[in-house]
Design a protein around this motif. Structure first.
Motif, PDB file in Angstrom:
ATOM      1  N   ASP A  26       3.973   5.074   7.629  1.00  0.00           N
ATOM      2  CA  ASP A  26       2.775   4.394   7.134  1.00  0.00           C
ATOM      3  C   ASP A  26       1.692   5.412   6.764  1.00  0.00           C
ATOM      4  O   ASP A  26       1.275   6.211   7.606  1.00  0.00           O
ATOM      5  N   PHE A  27       1.240   5.371   5.517  1.00  0.00           N
ATOM      6  CA  PHE A  27       0.146   6.238   5.076  1.00  0.00           C
ATOM      7  C   PHE A  27      -1.148   5.460   4.871  1.00  0.00           C
ATOM      8  O   PHE A  27      -2.157   6.041   4.502  1.00  0.00           O
ATOM      9  N   ASN A  28      -1.135   4.162   5.105  1.00  0.00           N
ATOM     10  CA  ASN A  28      -2.363   3.383   5.007  1.00  0.00           C
ATOM     11  C   ASN A  28      -3.293   3.804   6.144  1.00  0.00           C
ATOM     12  O   ASN A  28      -2.887   3.868   7.298  1.00  0.00           O
ATOM     13  N   GLY A  37       0.812  -1.211   0.000  1.00  0.00           N
ATOM     14  CA  GLY A  37       0.000   0.000   0.000  1.00  0.00           C
ATOM     15  C   GLY A  37       0.843   1.257   0.000  1.00  0.00           C
ATOM     16  O   GLY A  37       1.867   1.341  -0.679  1.00  0.00           O
ATOM     17  N   ALA A  38       0.403   2.254   0.769  1.00  0.00           N
ATOM     18  CA  ALA A  38       1.027   3.587   0.754  1.00  0.00           C
ATOM     19  C   ALA A  38       2.028   3.734   1.900  1.00  0.00           C
ATOM     20  O   ALA A  38       1.647   3.675   3.080  1.00  0.00           O
ATOM     21  N   PHE A  90      -1.880  11.546   2.606  1.00  0.00           N
ATOM     22  CA  PHE A  90      -1.211  11.136   1.383  1.00  0.00           C
ATOM     23  C   PHE A  90      -1.691  11.966   0.191  1.00  0.00           C
ATOM     24  O   PHE A  90      -0.915  12.267  -0.718  1.00  0.00           O
ATOM     25  N   SER A  91      -2.961  12.357   0.214  1.00  0.00           N
ATOM     26  CA  SER A  91      -3.490  13.174  -0.882  1.00  0.00           C
ATOM     27  C   SER A  91      -2.888  14.581  -0.868  1.00  0.00           C
ATOM     28  O   SER A  91      -2.930  15.288  -1.885  1.00  0.00           O
ATOM     29  N   GLU A  92      -2.338  15.015   0.254  1.00  0.00           N
ATOM     30  CA  GLU A  92      -1.592  16.276   0.304  1.00  0.00           C
ATOM     31  C   GLU A  92      -0.167  16.063  -0.215  1.00  0.00           C
ATOM     32  O   GLU A  92       0.405  16.950  -0.857  1.00  0.00           O
ATOM     33  N   LEU A  93       0.383  14.901   0.078  1.00  0.00           N
ATOM     34  CA  LEU A  93       1.770  14.622  -0.292  1.00  0.00           C
ATOM     35  C   LEU A  93       1.941  14.387  -1.793  1.00  0.00           C
ATOM     36  O   LEU A  93       2.869  14.922  -2.412  1.00  0.00           O
ATOM     37  N   TRP A  94       1.057  13.601  -2.387  1.00  0.00           N
ATOM     38  CA  TRP A  94       1.271  13.156  -3.761  1.00  0.00           C
ATOM     39  C   TRP A  94       1.338  14.295  -4.784  1.00  0.00           C
ATOM     40  O   TRP A  94       2.202  14.265  -5.684  1.00  0.00           O
ATOM     41  N   PRO A  95       0.489  15.336  -4.697  1.00  0.00           N
ATOM     42  CA  PRO A  95       0.633  16.450  -5.653  1.00  0.00           C
ATOM     43  C   PRO A  95       2.002  17.132  -5.575  1.00  0.00           C
ATOM     44  O   PRO A  95       2.507  17.617  -6.599  1.00  0.00           O
ATOM     45  N   LEU A  96       2.605  17.178  -4.380  1.00  0.00           N
ATOM     46  CA  LEU A  96       3.946  17.748  -4.260  1.00  0.00           C
ATOM     47  C   LEU A  96       4.967  16.880  -4.980  1.00  0.00           C
ATOM     48  O   LEU A  96       5.898  17.390  -5.618  1.00  0.00           O
ATOM     49  N   ILE A  97       4.788  15.552  -4.876  1.00  0.00           N
ATOM     50  CA  ILE A  97       5.668  14.631  -5.595  1.00  0.00           C
ATOM     51  C   ILE A  97       5.536  14.858  -7.102  1.00  0.00           C
ATOM     52  O   ILE A  97       6.536  14.920  -7.833  1.00  0.00           O
ATOM     53  N   GLN A  98       4.293  15.015  -7.572  1.00  0.00           N
ATOM     54  CA  GLN A  98       4.065  15.215  -9.006  1.00  0.00           C
ATOM     55  C   GLN A  98       4.639  16.551  -9.475  1.00  0.00           C
ATOM     56  O   GLN A  98       5.189  16.647 -10.582  1.00  0.00           O
ATOM     57  N   GLN A  99       4.519  17.591  -8.649  1.00  0.00           N
ATOM     58  CA  GLN A  99       5.067  18.885  -9.014  1.00  0.00           C
ATOM     59  C   GLN A  99       6.591  18.846  -9.070  1.00  0.00           C
ATOM     60  O   GLN A  99       7.214  19.408  -9.975  1.00  0.00           O
ATOM     61  N   LEU A 100       7.205  18.123  -8.119  1.00  0.00           N
ATOM     62  CA  LEU A 100       8.663  17.972  -8.141  1.00  0.00           C
ATOM     63  C   LEU A 100       9.104  17.228  -9.401  1.00  0.00           C
ATOM     64  O   LEU A 100      10.105  17.576 -10.027  1.00  0.00           O
ATOM     65  N   GLU A 101       8.326  16.238  -9.785  1.00  0.00           N
ATOM     66  CA  GLU A 101       8.607  15.477 -10.998  1.00  0.00           C
ATOM     67  C   GLU A 101       8.524  16.386 -12.225  1.00  0.00           C
ATOM     68  O   GLU A 101       9.347  16.309 -13.141  1.00  0.00           O
ATOM     69  N   SER A 102       7.537  17.281 -12.230  1.00  0.00           N
ATOM     70  CA  SER A 102       7.375  18.224 -13.332  1.00  0.00           C
ATOM     71  C   SER A 102       8.559  19.182 -13.400  1.00  0.00           C
ATOM     72  O   SER A 102       9.080  19.477 -14.485  1.00  0.00           O
TER      73      SER A 102
END
Length: 296
Positions: free
Chosen positions: A127-129, A72-73, A135-147
């Motif tokens: 653990d984010f499960n 999982g997460a 986790f929904s706050e974290l993931w957009p930051l990951i995507q922005q860093l990827e961009s």
């Protein structure tokens, strides 16, 4: 047989270190491990922190001697120097962020230091499960860093640095939320300083008194703090750190027991062998033979 140290890489599979104070790297798990059979063999980085963000799927993780299976997460913190390896289930979704130590040096002088330094001081699992909102706050930051890593734009390095700090702060929040024992912030700071000093001086075999002097404390007070925070005396922490490095060298290098003992600051290899056997119950040579089995 040619003697070799534990493999050190800038990034897995690359022998050269990118000495760039603005260096960071982010990639999805599949692109890094898919062509390798979804497996990353045990290795470590000398000046590189890594954070693995698992969104879905499964991974078997090896951090030094410890192995865990995660589903999982999750976030996995891998500080510089920690031996780590991964075996992912196919189609596992996630990202690996690699951060050069120089990039974080300025952060360690800022207000963010009290959040970032403790988080990156030792390997851990977050653990984010059951905490999908976080986790929904974290993931957009990951995507922005990827961009940011994909395009050359004005202020790219600065934006990436801000995003990395934001990611680390969110990870710190979740890590703290998952801890059952919350102690005084000042004590936490002193305990962290003790761990940092041990990391710097364990090969010099500093005494408990020397650590107390360096921290402006008495030996008895420092031992109370250590036992409260880590459930171990200062001497136990020192011995554990020496023992950990000894085990790493025995498992992941071909150096002789004598060479390892001198590298760890022992003047007498015989004393090192007695220390190791007293701590583990078996001599170092036997430990190496028993550990010579497939990892993960």
């Amino acid at each position: 047989m040619q003697k070799s140290n534990i493999p050190h890489f800038g990034l897995y599979g690359e022998s050269s270190w990118i000495n760039d104070p603005e260096f960071f790297h982010i990639e999805d798990i599949e692109s890094r491990s898919g062509d390798l059979g979804w497996k990353i063999n045990p290795h470590r980085h000398a000046q590189l922190f890594q954070i693995l963000i698992l969104k879905s799927g499964e991974v078997k993780v090896q951090l030094d001697e410890q192995q865990h299976k995660l589903q999982g997460a999750w976030a996995i913190i891998v500080p510089a120097g920690v031996v780590h390896g991964f075996r992912f289930a196919p189609d596992t979704d996630g990202r690996v962020i690699s951060i050069a130590e120089p990039l974080l040096e300025d952060a360690y002088k800022e207000k963010a230091a009290k959040f970032i330094q403790p988080l990156l001081s030792q390997a851990c699992y977050i653990d984010f499960n059951g905490h999908r909102n976080m986790f929904s706050e974290l993931w957009p930051l990951i995507q922005q860093l990827e961009s940011e890593s994909s395009f050359i734009r004005e202020g790219r390095a600065l934006m990436s640095e801000y995003l990395i700090k934001a990611i680390l702060l969110l990870l710190h929040r979740q890590h703290v939320n998952g801890e059952s024992n919350v102690t005084n912030k000042t004590e936490n700071s002193h305990a962290h300083q003790l761990k940092e000093l041990i990391e710097k001086h364990y090969r010099e075999h500093w005494s408990s008194n020397q650590y107390a002097d360096a921290l402006g404390s008495s030996t008895s007070r420092l031992n109370r703090l250590s036992k409260t925070t880590f459930n171990q005396s200062v001497l136990d922490l020192i011995h554990d750190r020496v023992l950990l490095e000894a085990k790493r060298s025995l498992i992941y290098t071909a150096r002789s027991v004598e060479e390892i003992s001198y590298d760890l600051g022992f003047k007498d290899p015989g004393y090192f062998s007695r220390f190791f056997k007293r701590s583990t119950g078996i001599p170092p040579g036997k430990f190496r033979v028993l550990s010579n089995q497939p990892s993960i």
